[in-house]
Scaffold this motif. Structure first.
Motif, PDB file in Angstrom:
ATOM      1  N   ASP A 142     -33.293  28.083  18.564  1.00  0.00           N
ATOM      2  CA  ASP A 142     -33.793  28.963  19.844  1.00  0.00           C
ATOM      3  C   ASP A 142     -33.698  27.708  20.926  1.00  0.00           C
ATOM      4  O   ASP A 142     -33.499  28.125  21.968  1.00  0.00           O
ATOM      5  N   TYR A 143     -33.612  26.459  20.587  1.00  0.00           N
ATOM      6  CA  TYR A 143     -33.690  25.327  21.727  1.00  0.00           C
ATOM      7  C   TYR A 143     -32.926  24.133  20.906  1.00  0.00           C
ATOM      8  O   TYR A 143     -33.291  23.869  19.836  1.00  0.00           O
ATOM      9  N   VAL A 144     -32.107  23.822  21.863  1.00  0.00           N
ATOM     10  CA  VAL A 144     -31.324  22.427  21.521  1.00  0.00           C
ATOM     11  C   VAL A 144     -32.197  21.305  22.179  1.00  0.00           C
ATOM     12  O   VAL A 144     -32.244  21.267  23.303  1.00  0.00           O
ATOM     13  N   PRO A 145     -32.620  20.268  21.072  1.00  0.00           N
ATOM     14  CA  PRO A 145     -33.416  19.202  21.751  1.00  0.00           C
ATOM     15  C   PRO A 145     -32.526  18.258  22.540  1.00  0.00           C
ATOM     16  O   PRO A 145     -31.430  18.300  22.354  1.00  0.00           O
ATOM     17  N   SER A 146     -33.129  17.377  23.355  1.00  0.00           N
ATOM     18  CA  SER A 146     -32.527  16.541  24.147  1.00  0.00           C
ATOM     19  C   SER A 146     -32.174  15.330  23.093  1.00  0.00           C
ATOM     20  O   SER A 146     -32.307  15.344  21.970  1.00  0.00           O
ATOM     21  N   LEU A 147     -30.928  14.602  23.510  1.00  0.00           N
ATOM     22  CA  LEU A 147     -30.521  13.583  22.631  1.00  0.00           C
ATOM     23  C   LEU A 147     -31.678  12.714  22.302  1.00  0.00           C
ATOM     24  O   LEU A 147     -31.797  12.281  21.153  1.00  0.00           O
ATOM     25  N   GLU A 148     -32.454  12.384  23.264  1.00  0.00           N
ATOM     26  CA  GLU A 148     -33.647  11.408  22.861  1.00  0.00           C
ATOM     27  C   GLU A 148     -34.577  11.820  21.947  1.00  0.00           C
ATOM     28  O   GLU A 148     -34.887  11.225  21.009  1.00  0.00           O
ATOM     29  N   LEU A 149     -34.894  13.325  21.987  1.00  0.00           N
ATOM     30  CA  LEU A 149     -35.788  14.057  20.804  1.00  0.00           C
ATOM     31  C   LEU A 149     -35.064  13.878  19.691  1.00  0.00           C
ATOM     32  O   LEU A 149     -35.544  13.848  18.502  1.00  0.00           O
ATOM     33  N   ALA A 150     -33.799  14.448  19.697  1.00  0.00           N
ATOM     34  CA  ALA A 150     -32.994  14.313  18.297  1.00  0.00           C
ATOM     35  C   ALA A 150     -32.822  13.168  17.703  1.00  0.00           C
ATOM     36  O   ALA A 150     -33.226  13.042  16.580  1.00  0.00           O
ATOM     37  N   PHE A 151     -32.728  11.945  18.389  1.00  0.00           N
ATOM     38  CA  PHE A 151     -33.081  10.686  17.842  1.00  0.00           C
ATOM     39  C   PHE A 151     -34.250  10.063  17.358  1.00  0.00           C
ATOM     40  O   PHE A 151     -34.506   9.726  16.278  1.00  0.00           O
ATOM     41  N   LYS A 152     -35.278  10.637  17.882  1.00  0.00           N
ATOM     42  CA  LYS A 152     -36.596  10.327  17.812  1.00  0.00           C
ATOM     43  C   LYS A 152     -37.088  11.250  16.441  1.00  0.00           C
ATOM     44  O   LYS A 152     -37.634  10.715  15.568  1.00  0.00           O
ATOM     45  N   ILE A 153     -36.568  12.466  16.376  1.00  0.00           N
ATOM     46  CA  ILE A 153     -36.813  13.317  14.902  1.00  0.00           C
ATOM     47  C   ILE A 153     -36.093  12.431  13.786  1.00  0.00           C
ATOM     48  O   ILE A 153     -36.676  12.357  12.569  1.00  0.00           O
ATOM     49  N   ALA A 154     -34.844  12.222  14.142  1.00  0.00           N
ATOM     50  CA  ALA A 154     -34.194  11.437  12.979  1.00  0.00           C
ATOM     51  C   ALA A 154     -34.754  10.156  12.454  1.00  0.00           C
ATOM     52  O   ALA A 154     -34.939   9.879  11.460  1.00  0.00           O
ATOM     53  N   ARG A 155     -35.308   9.422  13.414  1.00  0.00           N
ATOM     54  CA  ARG A 155     -35.755   8.318  13.277  1.00  0.00           C
ATOM     55  C   ARG A 155     -37.276   8.467  12.465  1.00  0.00           C
ATOM     56  O   ARG A 155     -37.727   7.766  11.548  1.00  0.00           O
ATOM     57  N   PHE A 156     -37.943   9.338  12.912  1.00  0.00           N
ATOM     58  CA  PHE A 156     -39.359   9.864  12.145  1.00  0.00           C
ATOM     59  C   PHE A 156     -38.908  10.059  10.777  1.00  0.00           C
ATOM     60  O   PHE A 156     -39.713   9.638   9.785  1.00  0.00           O
ATOM     61  N   PHE A 157     -37.968  10.981  10.310  1.00  0.00           N
ATOM     62  CA  PHE A 157     -37.453  11.038   8.833  1.00  0.00           C
ATOM     63  C   PHE A 157     -36.883   9.856   8.317  1.00  0.00           C
ATOM     64  O   PHE A 157     -36.581  10.176   7.225  1.00  0.00           O
ATOM     65  N   ASN A 158     -36.512   8.854   9.014  1.00  0.00           N
ATOM     66  CA  ASN A 158     -35.779   7.757   8.548  1.00  0.00           C
ATOM     67  C   ASN A 158     -34.684   8.124   7.986  1.00  0.00           C
ATOM     68  O   ASN A 158     -34.069   7.714   6.940  1.00  0.00           O
ATOM     69  N   LEU A 159     -33.750   9.061   8.600  1.00  0.00           N
ATOM     70  CA  LEU A 159     -32.423   9.296   8.410  1.00  0.00           C
ATOM     71  C   LEU A 159     -31.534   9.264   9.394  1.00  0.00           C
ATOM     72  O   LEU A 159     -31.763   9.318  10.726  1.00  0.00           O
TER      73      LEU A 159
END
Length: 80
Positions: free
Chosen positions: A37-54
């Motif tokens: 329902d919401y597309v994250p900002s590029l910054e938040l998308a990278f933050k999520i990926a880093r959090f999961f180490n992927l």
């Protein structure tokens, strides 16, 4: 934008609330992103990926993800 956040959270027995706190966002934001329902900002998308180490492409995709079982075992597609 498609994502695997719900699957990644489930693998880690993690609530939306915990993930939101770790990312510094509201837990509703995590729910909106998971449901596309919401597309994250590029910054938040990278933050999520880093959090999961992927890599980011393992978490987000413009195309629907193939089922993991299909990806892992390269199951042949049924012929019509």
């Amino acid at each position: 934008m498609y994502n695997r956040i719900a699957v990644l959270r489930a693998e880690r027995s993690m609530s939306r609330q915990i993930l939101a706190r770790e990312l510094g966002v509201n837990q509703q934001t995590v729910g909106f992103i998971e449901r596309s329902d919401y597309v994250p900002s590029l910054e938040l998308a990278f933050k999520i990926a880093r959090f999961f180490n992927l890599p980011i492409e393992a978490v987000f995709s413009p195309e629907p993800f193939r089922p993991l079982s299909e990806q892992l075992y390269e199951m042949p597609r049924k012929q019509a």
